[in-house]
Enzyme design. Structure first.
Site, short mmCIF file in Angstrom:
data_model
loop_
_atom_site.label_atom_id
_atom_site.label_comp_id
_atom_site.label_asym_id
_atom_site.label_seq_id
_atom_site.Cartn_x
_atom_site.Cartn_y
_atom_site.Cartn_z
N LYS A 80 -51.28 -67.35 -52.10
CA LYS A 80 -51.61 -66.14 -52.86
C LYS A 80 -50.40 -65.21 -52.80
CE LYS A 80 -55.27 -64.47 -55.09
NZ LYS A 80 -56.17 -65.23 -55.95
N GLY A 180 -68.20 -54.39 -60.85
CA GLY A 180 -66.90 -54.82 -61.37
C GLY A 180 -67.04 -55.42 -62.74
N GLY A 182 -64.35 -55.94 -65.06
CA GLY A 182 -63.09 -56.39 -65.65
C GLY A 182 -63.32 -57.64 -66.47
N VAL A 184 -63.56 -60.87 -65.79
CA VAL A 184 -64.58 -61.78 -65.28
C VAL A 184 -65.96 -61.13 -65.37
CG1 VAL A 184 -65.44 -63.03 -63.27
CG2 VAL A 184 -62.99 -63.01 -63.78
#
Length: 357
Positions: A80, A180, A182, A184
């Site tokens: 990552k 959330g 966003g 996705v």
């Protein structure tokens, strides 16, 4: 933080600090494990409170990618990367290309892709300086935005959890609290809305909330209120560590299933969910759709969206398998998922050692 002690404890192979004064780059690349194959994991750009926080995030996320790729059946290890900064103000071509040069120095040990704060167009700029970047736009011959595939996988995982708890995949009329919104989160809400679920949503960006409320008839609540919403399913799709000592006591759900990485602040919080009778879909199992799709770019025959979609649909089976192991062995689901990942890694490591010997 004692970086080497943390790396030793969690089995990390490499940590790279990337600095370029001209572009303002302050980046981190963490490679956790390359036993199964080269590390693949996205690039995240976030305004961290400290350098230690950014390093810890990269280390935690890279380990999650090792386990995610292993359980998903990919021939890849885990890594990552993060860039410290505000993606809405600090991102520019020079910064991204500078980061790409650092990826190139690793010689293929690490492949980068998009994550929070990074778009497919950004990855195309990173790719100008490295051969080891995936998730490029469809127009450039890539797989494009992985978000719809991540969302599809989370949706399939939610259905698996619903079947485990209620004996049916039917979630019509079920209340789902989505944190959330966003890329996705939005696509997930679309799937859930089409399935007849009632949505309660939140995000730190009001414009994203308005869009989901208008398009899917969702009910909006404040970011602080989402944990206490009376719902059937709580779906975290933003940053990690949201399942913790403060939030668990106020949860009013029967299932936790979302796309966010590292949802459990500590493993003990997975134990607590089990004690409370809340089904937890391990994050790296349920949110693997994006990386499955991105990894398809690396296939010798090239990217095929139909084959990629078919693999993402199997996340239903992966989640069901984890839930069955947890139930049969009387262990938390996070332990069941870890066992699957670690067993595959150990088996491949044994094969490699045999041939080296």
């Amino acid at each position: 933080m004692n970086i080497f002690q943390y790396m030793e404890q969690h089995g990390h192979e490499q940590l790279v600090l990337c600095h370029d004064e001209a572009s303002g780059l302050r980046g981190i690349i963490a490679i956790h494990n390359t036993v199964i194959g080269p590390a693949l994991g996205g690039l995240r750009m976030w305004q961290y409170n400290s350098e230690d926080e950014a390093i810890l995030d990269a280390l935690r996320l890279s380990k999650g990618m090792t386990y995610k790729n292993a359980v998903a059946g990919l021939q890849l290890g885990g890594g990552k990367s993060v860039i410290i900064g505000d993606s809405r103000k600090d991102k520019n071509e020079a910064l991204l290309r500078s980061f790409g040069r650092y990826v190139q120095t690793l010689g293929g040990r690490y492949y980068t892709a998009e994550d929070v704060g990074i778009t497919t167009a950004d990855i195309e700029q990173v790719r100008l300086e490295t051969d080891f970047a995936c998730g490029i736009p469809v127009a450039s011959g890539g797989s494009g935005d992985p978000s719809p595939f991540t969302a599809l996988g989370v949706y399939r995982g939610i259905l698996a959890c619903a079947h485990e708890l209620w004996g049916s995949q039917d979630i019509s009329g079920r209340t789902i609290a989505v944190q959330g919104l966003g890329h996705v989160g939005f696509y997930l809400c679309q799937h859930l809305h089409q399935a007849g679920a009632k949505l309660v949503v939140t995000d730190i960006y009001p414009e994203l909330v308005r869009k989901v409320v208008e398009e899917f008839g969702a009910t909006a609540v404040s970011p602080e209120a989402i944990y206490g919403v009376a719902c059937d399913i709580f779906s975290p799709n933003a940053l990690g560590a949201v399942i913790n000592d403060d939030t668990i006591p106020v949860l009013k759900c029967k299932i936790v299933a979302g796309a966010a990485n590292n949802q459990l602040k500590e493993n003990s919080h997975g134990d607590k969910l089990r004690e409370l009778g809340i089904i937890y879909a391990p994050d790296y199992v349920i949110n693997a759709g994006g990386v499955i799709n991105v990894a398809a770019e690396m296939e010798p025959a090239g990217y095929n969206s139909e084959l990629s979609t078919a693999k993402v649909m199997r996340i239903y089976d992966n989640v069901s398998h984890v839930l069955a192991i947890a139930k049969n062995e009387g262990i938390p689901t996070y332990q069941a998922a870890d066992r699957l990942a670690e067993t595959r890694i150990a088996q491949i490591a044994k094969v490699k050692r045999t041939f080296i010997a």
